[in-house]
Write an enzyme that holds these catalytic residues in place. Structure first.
Site, PDB file in Angstrom:
ATOM      1  N   ASP A  22       0.804  -1.103  -0.189  1.00  0.00           N
ATOM      2  CA  ASP A  22      -0.236   0.031   0.080  1.00  0.00           C
ATOM      3  C   ASP A  22       0.853   1.335   0.045  1.00  0.00           C
ATOM      4  O   ASP A  22       1.741   1.331   0.689  1.00  0.00           O
ATOM      5  CB  ASP A  22      -0.964  -0.197   1.195  1.00  0.00           C
ATOM      6  CG  ASP A  22      -1.477   1.117   1.825  1.00  0.00           C
ATOM      7  OD1 ASP A  22      -1.990   1.898   0.570  1.00  0.00           O
ATOM      8  OD2 ASP A  22      -1.548   1.533   2.784  1.00  0.00           O
ATOM      9  N   ASP A  26      -4.433   3.718   2.427  1.00  0.00           N
ATOM     10  CA  ASP A  26      -5.665   3.077   2.908  1.00  0.00           C
ATOM     11  C   ASP A  26      -5.526   1.702   3.536  1.00  0.00           C
ATOM     12  O   ASP A  26      -6.564   1.361   3.783  1.00  0.00           O
ATOM     13  CB  ASP A  26      -6.499   3.448   1.903  1.00  0.00           C
ATOM     14  CG  ASP A  26      -6.029   2.530   0.599  1.00  0.00           C
ATOM     15  OD1 ASP A  26      -5.039   1.816   0.670  1.00  0.00           O
ATOM     16  OD2 ASP A  26      -7.016   2.528  -0.283  1.00  0.00           O
ATOM     17  N   ASP A  30      -1.656  -1.450  -3.722  1.00  0.00           N
ATOM     18  CA  ASP A  30      -2.305  -0.649  -4.845  1.00  0.00           C
ATOM     19  C   ASP A  30      -1.035  -0.794  -6.115  1.00  0.00           C
ATOM     20  O   ASP A  30      -0.010  -1.393  -5.851  1.00  0.00           O
ATOM     21  CB  ASP A  30      -2.547   0.968  -4.648  1.00  0.00           C
ATOM     22  CG  ASP A  30      -1.494   1.414  -3.719  1.00  0.00           C
ATOM     23  OD1 ASP A  30       0.118   1.214  -3.994  1.00  0.00           O
ATOM     24  OD2 ASP A  30      -1.658   2.008  -2.819  1.00  0.00           O
ATOM     25  N   ASP A  99      -6.401 -10.915 -14.207  1.00  0.00           N
ATOM     26  CA  ASP A  99      -7.178 -12.056 -13.900  1.00  0.00           C
ATOM     27  C   ASP A  99      -8.644 -11.573 -14.548  1.00  0.00           C
ATOM     28  O   ASP A  99      -9.085 -10.221 -14.381  1.00  0.00           O
ATOM     29  CB  ASP A  99      -7.557 -11.820 -12.565  1.00  0.00           C
ATOM     30  CG  ASP A  99      -7.706 -13.244 -11.782  1.00  0.00           C
ATOM     31  OD1 ASP A  99      -8.733 -14.016 -12.346  1.00  0.00           O
ATOM     32  OD2 ASP A  99      -7.178 -13.721 -10.930  1.00  0.00           O
ATOM     33  N   ASP A 203     -10.692 -17.094 -14.394  1.00  0.00           N
ATOM     34  CA  ASP A 203     -11.437 -17.310 -13.451  1.00  0.00           C
ATOM     35  C   ASP A 203     -12.584 -18.683 -13.797  1.00  0.00           C
ATOM     36  O   ASP A 203     -13.065 -18.349 -14.865  1.00  0.00           O
ATOM     37  CB  ASP A 203     -12.303 -16.313 -12.769  1.00  0.00           C
ATOM     38  CG  ASP A 203     -12.334 -16.758 -11.378  1.00  0.00           C
ATOM     39  OD1 ASP A 203     -11.592 -17.028 -10.630  1.00  0.00           O
ATOM     40  OD2 ASP A 203     -13.731 -16.431 -11.034  1.00  0.00           O
ATOM     41  N   GLU A 258      -8.388 -21.269 -14.761  1.00  0.00           N
ATOM     42  CA  GLU A 258      -8.536 -22.149 -13.513  1.00  0.00           C
ATOM     43  C   GLU A 258      -9.745 -23.170 -13.690  1.00  0.00           C
ATOM     44  O   GLU A 258     -10.889 -22.804 -14.034  1.00  0.00           O
ATOM     45  CB  GLU A 258      -9.122 -21.044 -12.563  1.00  0.00           C
ATOM     46  CG  GLU A 258      -9.066 -21.860 -11.183  1.00  0.00           C
ATOM     47  CD  GLU A 258     -10.098 -21.056  -9.979  1.00  0.00           C
ATOM     48  OE1 GLU A 258     -10.055 -21.201  -9.030  1.00  0.00           O
ATOM     49  OE2 GLU A 258     -10.938 -20.231 -10.346  1.00  0.00           O
ATOM     50  N   HIS A 321      -4.006 -17.530  -3.647  1.00  0.00           N
ATOM     51  CA  HIS A 321      -4.864 -16.723  -2.777  1.00  0.00           C
ATOM     52  C   HIS A 321      -6.333 -17.395  -2.224  1.00  0.00           C
ATOM     53  O   HIS A 321      -7.008 -16.839  -1.507  1.00  0.00           O
ATOM     54  CB  HIS A 321      -5.478 -15.409  -3.465  1.00  0.00           C
ATOM     55  CG  HIS A 321      -6.221 -15.811  -4.567  1.00  0.00           C
ATOM     56  ND1 HIS A 321      -5.933 -16.539  -5.653  1.00  0.00           N
ATOM     57  CD2 HIS A 321      -7.772 -15.442  -4.940  1.00  0.00           C
ATOM     58  CE1 HIS A 321      -6.980 -16.692  -6.507  1.00  0.00           C
ATOM     59  NE2 HIS A 321      -8.032 -16.048  -6.074  1.00  0.00           N
ATOM     60  N   ASP A 322      -6.491 -18.800  -2.512  1.00  0.00           N
ATOM     61  CA  ASP A 322      -7.820 -19.469  -1.951  1.00  0.00           C
ATOM     62  C   ASP A 322      -7.498 -20.755  -1.254  1.00  0.00           C
ATOM     63  O   ASP A 322      -8.304 -21.315  -0.513  1.00  0.00           O
ATOM     64  CB  ASP A 322      -8.351 -19.874  -3.493  1.00  0.00           C
ATOM     65  CG  ASP A 322      -9.059 -18.988  -4.318  1.00  0.00           C
ATOM     66  OD1 ASP A 322      -9.486 -17.999  -3.731  1.00  0.00           O
ATOM     67  OD2 ASP A 322      -9.144 -19.434  -5.551  1.00  0.00           O
TER      68      ASP A 322
HETATM   69  O1  TEU Z   1     -11.966 -19.720  -7.296  1.00  0.00           O
HETATM   70  C1  TEU Z   1     -12.977 -20.591  -7.665  1.00  0.00           C
HETATM   71  C2  TEU Z   1     -12.906 -21.952  -6.852  1.00  0.00           C
HETATM   72  O2  TEU Z   1     -13.317 -22.838  -7.118  1.00  0.00           O
HETATM   73  C3  TEU Z   1     -12.459 -21.734  -5.342  1.00  0.00           C
HETATM   74  O3  TEU Z   1     -13.203 -20.624  -4.732  1.00  0.00           O
HETATM   75  C4  TEU Z   1     -12.660 -22.953  -4.626  1.00  0.00           C
HETATM   76  O4  TEU Z   1     -13.954 -23.305  -4.374  1.00  0.00           O
HETATM   77  C5  TEU Z   1     -11.788 -22.711  -3.238  1.00  0.00           C
HETATM   78  O5  TEU Z   1     -10.717 -22.559  -3.538  1.00  0.00           O
HETATM   79  C6  TEU Z   1     -11.735 -24.150  -2.701  1.00  0.00           C
HETATM   80  O6  TEU Z   1     -10.939 -23.995  -1.560  1.00  0.00           O
HETATM   81  C7  TEU Z   1     -12.110 -18.441  -8.054  1.00  0.00           C
HETATM   82  C8  TEU Z   1     -11.136 -17.599  -7.323  1.00  0.00           C
HETATM   83  O7  TEU Z   1      -9.989 -18.209  -7.297  1.00  0.00           O
HETATM   84  C9  TEU Z   1     -11.654 -17.221  -6.152  1.00  0.00           C
HETATM   85  O8  TEU Z   1     -10.841 -16.264  -5.512  1.00  0.00           O
HETATM   86  C10 TEU Z   1     -12.965 -16.637  -6.313  1.00  0.00           C
HETATM   87  O9  TEU Z   1     -13.635 -16.356  -4.920  1.00  0.00           O
HETATM   88  C11 TEU Z   1     -13.957 -17.369  -7.072  1.00  0.00           C
HETATM   89  O10 TEU Z   1     -13.274 -18.053  -8.345  1.00  0.00           O
HETATM   90  C12 TEU Z   1     -15.275 -16.790  -7.758  1.00  0.00           C
HETATM   91  O11 TEU Z   1     -14.880 -15.803  -8.520  1.00  0.00           O
END
Ligand code: TEU
Length: 511
Positions: A22, A26, A30, A99, A203, A258, A321-322
Site C-alpha cells: 500500500d 488506506d 495498490d 485476472d 477464473d 482455472e 489466494h484461495d
Molecule cells: O475460485 C474458484 C474456486 O473454485 C475456489 O473458490 C474454490 O472453491 C476454493 O478455492 C476451494 O478451496 C475462483 C477464485 O480464485 C476465487 O478467489 C473466487 O472467489 C472465485 O473464483 C469466484 O470468482
C-alpha cells in the site's frame, strides 16, 4: 537462455494486489505499490506477473465480482497507472497477465442491473433466470461455493424468478450460451489486448458452459458446490472462440484457465486440440498431493502420461489466494524449501504466489477481523517489506500480518544469502540457465524409499533432482556437481552422496 514461448519456459508470479504493498495509506495494496517493487521482481528472476482482479468492483469477493471490466478500481489506482505499470514491467522483460472473471459479474454491473429490471429486459437472457420449482423452491439442488451450505439460487422479488450464482448472491452467473454475452466479453478482451496485456488468468473457466436443462447434481454429490462439478461440452466451444481471438494478436498472448473440478480430475480436455486454453491449472491434483515421495512420483507420472497423450503443457502451483500456503500446510521451512525445488524443476509452467519466496505462513486471523465469505483470509495476509512498524506499508493493512513478519521481511531476507528468498532466486536463475529444467524430458530414477529422484534432459543439457521427503538423512548413490541445494550447503561442490533431512538438490550430472 530462453526457450519460446515464454508461458512454457518462464515462471509466473501471482500478485494479490490488495496484499502486496500500500502506498496511498488506506491499508490496501495498490498498483503504485507493485510498480515500486518491479526491480525486486526482476531481481528475483520471474518472467511474468499475474495480478488478481483489479477491475472496478464492489469487492464482495475482493474483485472477483466485477462491475466494470474496462476500468481499474480506484482502490488500486487508475487506468493510466496501469498503463504505466505495464510499460515499466515490459521494460524489464516482465509479461503482464490480468485476472479475468467471465463466469459471473457483480450484481451491481450495469448488465445485471438491467437484466433484473423486468422479465422482458433486453439483458434478461444475459443471466440465468428461472421460475421457482413447482413446489416453490429453487429451480434445482445446486449449491454455491460460499457462504458454506447455501443454495446457488437467489429469489428476486421484483420479477418473481430465481437467478443463478455459483458463488455469492452478489456474483450472478452470466449465460454464455447467449451470443451477446460472448460478444461483449470478446470486446473486453480486445480492450486489454490492445493495451498490451500479455494474457489472462481465466477464473473458473469450467463453469462457462452450463447444461441448458439445469438438472440436479447427483444426490451423492449434492453437498459439493456446483462450481466444482460443472463440466460441460459447451464450454469447449466458448474456449475455441477465445483462443482464436487471443491468437489473433501478435506476441504470444496466453490464456491460463482455472479449472477446479473435484470429481473429474483430468483437466487436459480444457487444452482442446491445442485450440482451447494455452495452460490450465491442475489445482486439486497438486494442492492435495500429500508430502510423500511415492505420492509425488505417482502424481507426476499420471500428469506426464495424460498431458503427453493430450499434447498439453502442465502447470504447477503450490499456493494461491484461495488455499492455505504450502509453508503452513507442510509445517516447516525446510520442507517449503524442498517444495520450491519441486515447483521449479518438475515439468510444467510454475506459478509462484507472492510471499512464498519469503517462506510466509498464513496469518492467524481473529474472528473480528475475518472479512472473506470463503474463509480464505489467512493466505491473503500482507507482504512485509522491511522491519519498520508497518513493514513498508503506508497504512495499517486490511488484514493482520503473517507470523514472524519481522523476520520474513524482504529487506531482512535479501541481506541473508542463506535465506529461502535467495534459494528461490538461485532456483530461478538455475532454471533460466537450463533448457532441461525449462522444457526438458522428465524421467524418474530409482532412489531409496522416501526420496524422489528424476532427470530432466534437453539435448546435451541435463539435470538430476533429488528430493528427500523424509525427516531423516538419506544416502543416495548419485554423482554430479551441486547446482542448487535447498539448504544452501555445498553448492558448487561435488555431491557427497547424502541428503540431509527434508532437503533437495539439483545436480549437474557428471559425464
Ligand atoms: O475460485 C474458484 C474456486 O473454485 C475456489 O473458490 C474454490 O472453491 C476454493 O478455492 C476451494 O478451496 C475462483 C477464485 O480464485 C476465487 O478467489 C473466487 O472467489 C472465485 O473464483 C469466484 O470468482
Amino acid at each position: 537462455m530462453r526457450v519460446d514461448p515464454w508461458w512454457r519456459s518462464g515462471v509466473i508470479y501471482q500478485i494479490y494486489p490488495r496484499s502486496f504493498l500500500d502506498t496511498s495509506g488506506d491499508g490496501v495494496g495498490d498498483l503504485e505499490g507493485i510498480r515500486r517493487r518491479l526491480d525486486y521482481l526482476a531481481w528475483l528472476g520471474v518472467d511474468a506477473l499475474w495480478l488478481s482482479p483489479i477491475f472496478r468492483s464492489p469487492m464482495a469477493d475482493f474483485g472477483y465480482d466485477v462491475s466494470d471490466y474496462c476500468d481499474v478500481d480506484p482502490l488500486f489506482g487508475s487506468l493510466d497507472e496501469l498503463d504505466r505499470l505495464v510499460a515499466e514491467a515490459h521494460a524489464r522483460d516482465l509479461r503482464m497477465v490480468l485476472d479475468w472473471v467471465p463466469n459471473h459479474t457483480s450484481d451491481r454491473h450495469p448488465w445485471f442491473l438491467e437484466s433484473r429490471q423486468s422479465r422482458s429486459s433486453a439483458k434478461r437472457g444475459w443471466y440465468v433466470w428461472r421460475d421457482p420449482a413447482p413446489e416453490r423452491g429453487p429451480p434445482n439442488n445446486w449449491m454455491a461455493a460460499f457462504p458454506r451450505d447455501t443454495r446457488a439460487w437467489t429469489f428476486d422479488d421484483a420479477t418473481g424468478q430465481y437467478y443463478l450464482h455459483c458463488f455469492l448472491p452478489e456474483q450472478p452467473d452470466l449465460d454464455w450460451s447467449n451470443p451477446e454475452v460472448a460478444a461483449a466479453m470478446h470486446e473486453v478482451l480486445r480492450f486489454w489486448l490492445d493495451r498490451g496485456i500479455d494474457g489472462f488468468r481465466v477464473d473458473v473457466v469450467h463453469c462457462l458452459g452450463k447444461d441448458p436443462a439445469l438438472p440436479d447434481d447427483p444426490p451423492d454429490l449434492a453437498a459439493i458446490p456446483h462450481s466444482a462439478l460443472n463440466d460441460q461440452p459447451a464450454t469447449h466451444g466458448v474456449l475455441r472462440d477465445l483462443r482464436r481471438l487471443v491468437d489473433g494478436y501478435p506476441g504470444d498472448r496466453m490464456l491460463v484457465g482455472e479449472v477446479y473440478l473435484l470429481v473429474q480430475p483430468d483437466v487436459t480436455r480444457y487444452y482442446g486440440r491445442g485450440d482451447e486454453l494455452h495452460l490450465v491449472f491442475d489445482l486439486p491434483r497438486t494442492l492435495h498431493t500429500p508430502w510423500d515421495a511415492a505420492a509425488w512420483r505417482e502424481r507426476t507420472e499420471t500428469v506426464q502420461t495424460a498431458y503427453a497423450a493430450a499434447g498439453a503443457w502442465p502447470t504447477l502451483v503450490l499456493s494461491n489466494h484461495d488455499t492455505p500456503r504450502h509453508r503452513t500446510r507442510l509445517g516447516s521451512e525446510a520442507r517449503a524449501r524442498a517444495a520450491a525445488v519441486l515447483l521449479l524443476t518438475l515439468p510444467g509452467t510454475p506459478f509462484l504466489y507472492a510471499g512464498e519466496e519469503l517462506g510466509l505462513e498464513d496469518a492467524v486471523v481473529p474472528p473480528d477481523r475475518r472479512v472473506d465469505p470463503g474463509g480464505r483470509d489467512g493466505c491473503r495476509a500482507p507482504i512485509p517489506w522491511d522491519q519498520s512498524a508497518r513493514h513498508g506499508w503506508a497504512g495499517e493493512p486490511w488484514l493482520p500480518w503473517p507470523p514472524r513478519a519481522e523476520r520474513c521481511a524482504v529487506s531482512v531476507l535479501r541481506d541473508d544469502p542463506s535465506s529461502i528468498l535467495h534459494l528461490y532466486r538461485r532456483l530461478l536463475a538455475a532454471r533460466r540457465a537450463s533448457p532441461a529444467l525449462q522444457v526438458g524430458d522428465w524421467t524418474v530414477r530409482e532412489a531409496p524409499a522416501g526420496v524422489l529422484a528424476y532427470e530432466r534432459v534437453a539435448g546435451t543439457d541435463r539435470r538430476l533432482v533429488l528430493v528427500n521427503f523424509t525427516s531423516e538423512p538419506v544416502t543416495v548413490p548419485a554423482a554430479g556437481r551441486v547446482a542448487v541445494a535447498s539448504d544452501g550447503g555445498s553448492e558448487g561442490a561435488e555431491f557427497r552422496g547424502e541428503l540431509v533431512a527434508d532437503a533437495a538438490v539439483v545436480l549437474v550430472p557428471g559425464r
